[in-house]
Design a protein around this motif. Sequence first.
Motif, mmCIF file in Angstrom:
data_model
loop_
_atom_site.group_PDB
_atom_site.id
_atom_site.type_symbol
_atom_site.label_atom_id
_atom_site.label_comp_id
_atom_site.label_asym_id
_atom_site.label_seq_id
_atom_site.Cartn_x
_atom_site.Cartn_y
_atom_site.Cartn_z
ATOM 1 N N ALA A 199 63.942 2.680 -23.020
ATOM 2 C CA ALA A 199 64.129 3.181 -21.652
ATOM 3 C C ALA A 199 64.109 4.706 -21.626
ATOM 4 O O ALA A 199 63.584 5.325 -20.693
ATOM 5 N N GLY A 200 64.685 5.342 -22.673
ATOM 6 C CA GLY A 200 64.646 6.790 -22.740
ATOM 7 C C GLY A 200 63.223 7.293 -22.911
ATOM 8 O O GLY A 200 62.828 8.305 -22.302
ATOM 9 N N GLY A 201 62.426 6.615 -23.787
ATOM 10 C CA GLY A 201 61.034 7.019 -23.948
ATOM 11 C C GLY A 201 60.237 6.840 -22.678
ATOM 12 O O GLY A 201 59.383 7.669 -22.319
ATOM 13 N N LEU A 202 60.501 5.734 -21.959
ATOM 14 C CA LEU A 202 59.818 5.497 -20.702
ATOM 15 C C LEU A 202 60.210 6.550 -19.660
ATOM 16 O O LEU A 202 59.371 7.001 -18.869
ATOM 17 N N GLU A 203 61.468 6.986 -19.714
ATOM 18 C CA GLU A 203 61.907 8.030 -18.791
ATOM 19 C C GLU A 203 61.147 9.326 -19.038
ATOM 20 O O GLU A 203 60.707 10.008 -18.084
ATOM 21 N N LEU A 204 60.931 9.711 -20.282
ATOM 22 C CA LEU A 204 60.179 10.932 -20.595
ATOM 23 C C LEU A 204 58.712 10.797 -20.208
ATOM 24 O O LEU A 204 58.076 11.762 -19.751
ATOM 25 N N ALA A 205 58.157 9.586 -20.428
ATOM 26 C CA ALA A 205 56.730 9.398 -20.112
ATOM 27 C C ALA A 205 56.458 9.443 -18.617
ATOM 28 O O ALA A 205 55.391 9.875 -18.169
#
Length: 539
Positions: A196-202
């Motif tokens: 979810a954190g990676g998706l937030e950055l993307a």
Amino acid sequence: MRTAAETAGVVLAGLGVWGSVVSLGFLPHPYLQVPALAAGAGLFTLRHRFPVAVLLVLAALTGLAPCVGPVTAATAYAVARRTVRARQRGRLLVAAAALVVVCATVSAPWLGPGSVPYGLALGLILTPTTVLVPGLVGTSYGQQRRLVRALRERGDAAERARRFADSEARTHERSRIAAEMHDLVGHRLSLISLHAGGLELALERADPELRDEAVLVRRTTRDAMRELRQALGVLGPLGRDTGAEALTDATGTRADIEALVAESRDGGIAVRLDWTGPDLDARPAPVRRAVHRVVRESLTNVHRYASAAHVTVTVVHDDETVRVTVRNGAPPASPASAGNMGTGRGLTGLRERVELLGGTFDAAALPSGGFQVDATVPAEPGDAPALKRPGTDGTGPEEGEAVAEGGVAPERRTAQALTLVLGLGTLSVLMALGTAFVYATVPHREAGPRPLPRVGMTYSEVTGAGVLDNKAVRAAATGHEPPRPAGTAGCVYPFNGATEARPGALTIARYCFDASERLISIDRFTVPSVRDAAPWETP
């Protein structure tokens, strides 16, 4: 009341011994023994405060007055039953027995049978019934009571050890389950949070609106991890909490409960807190933790199933207990379907936590449609939890049966009292029989042959010795007796003084008295006797 009844019983037994011996006419000074019995009754009431001195004094009184024997027997039984040390108990009984023998022997010429040997015999007969037998019975009964008490304490210790071992086993199993759940579920939640954190950055530049959804997923995952750690704290060791919100000095205090209520109120729940009594900051950590868990779990259930209902949280704290009650009214809408209802494991965990502290827990629906959670825990719980033994239904000796002193049921105590009364009665009968036997065997002054008549005795003394006039002997002496002494006023011819010395001759005794009825002469002479011929010799 009990002491008065026991004193009255031993006094009646002593009066029975006294009356039995007095009725036979053996005691030389019967009424001198009554004050000794009264003194013994007074000393009997002090047997628990001064056991050694009272027993020794009563033993000495028994040697002087046998009617004190029942009082001494009851005292010897009580003292031997309460004396724990065997050597001290043996020395005391031997000293008391020796005092009975010595006092009976020494006092025999004045208060007893009349001679030292018979006083010694009386002391030897009284010793077993007044000191030795009651002392041995008291020793046996006292050892039995101490053994039963030790076995009961040992059984209670074994029961506590078993419960502790079971608790430890459950704690270890919970810890193992908590570790596995933390490793498996925690790992998956960590991956979800990471993605979810990676998706937030993307999505930060590509689609800001979807980025907010990714932020919500990450925060929800973080909250799930925090709640998972808190839930695993219930499965872990009960001595500590795990997770981000571990036990602190504020856990379970009034400020902590107010914070929980404020969080629920901020979430849209109408919650009211009623606190009675002082704060819980001085109470042990398990108590404060239990209060925190009950309030928090109850409010969590309200959030899930009755978010629109009014809720009242009540905490009552006094010197002995802490009572927590969380009550919610009926929700305006119908409850969710059965498939969305909880499993009840949270309430089960609360019940186990409270009962392990020795408290009570109750959770049930209300007739009005609401729900109430009520928990009461001791303010200072002991080391051992107050758990009921399996199989007790309120009718066994653990709960329903009244238990007397020393753990003895009333029925058994009554049987023991009757046994002791019968034993005291039997000993009293033996005391009376033994005393009467000794006094009966003592030779009296009236015993033995009567004194022979002698010159100078009066007429009444001579006749009292069995010398009585016989008409037949007087007739046989008439005409054949020698002249009477000068000054003779009358003579007596007793039958027992006439004997046949040889065939045809009869020896007669004559007792002559003067005018003052004094015996002045004893004469024996022979007179002819007549014999009838045998029937076959008659012509």
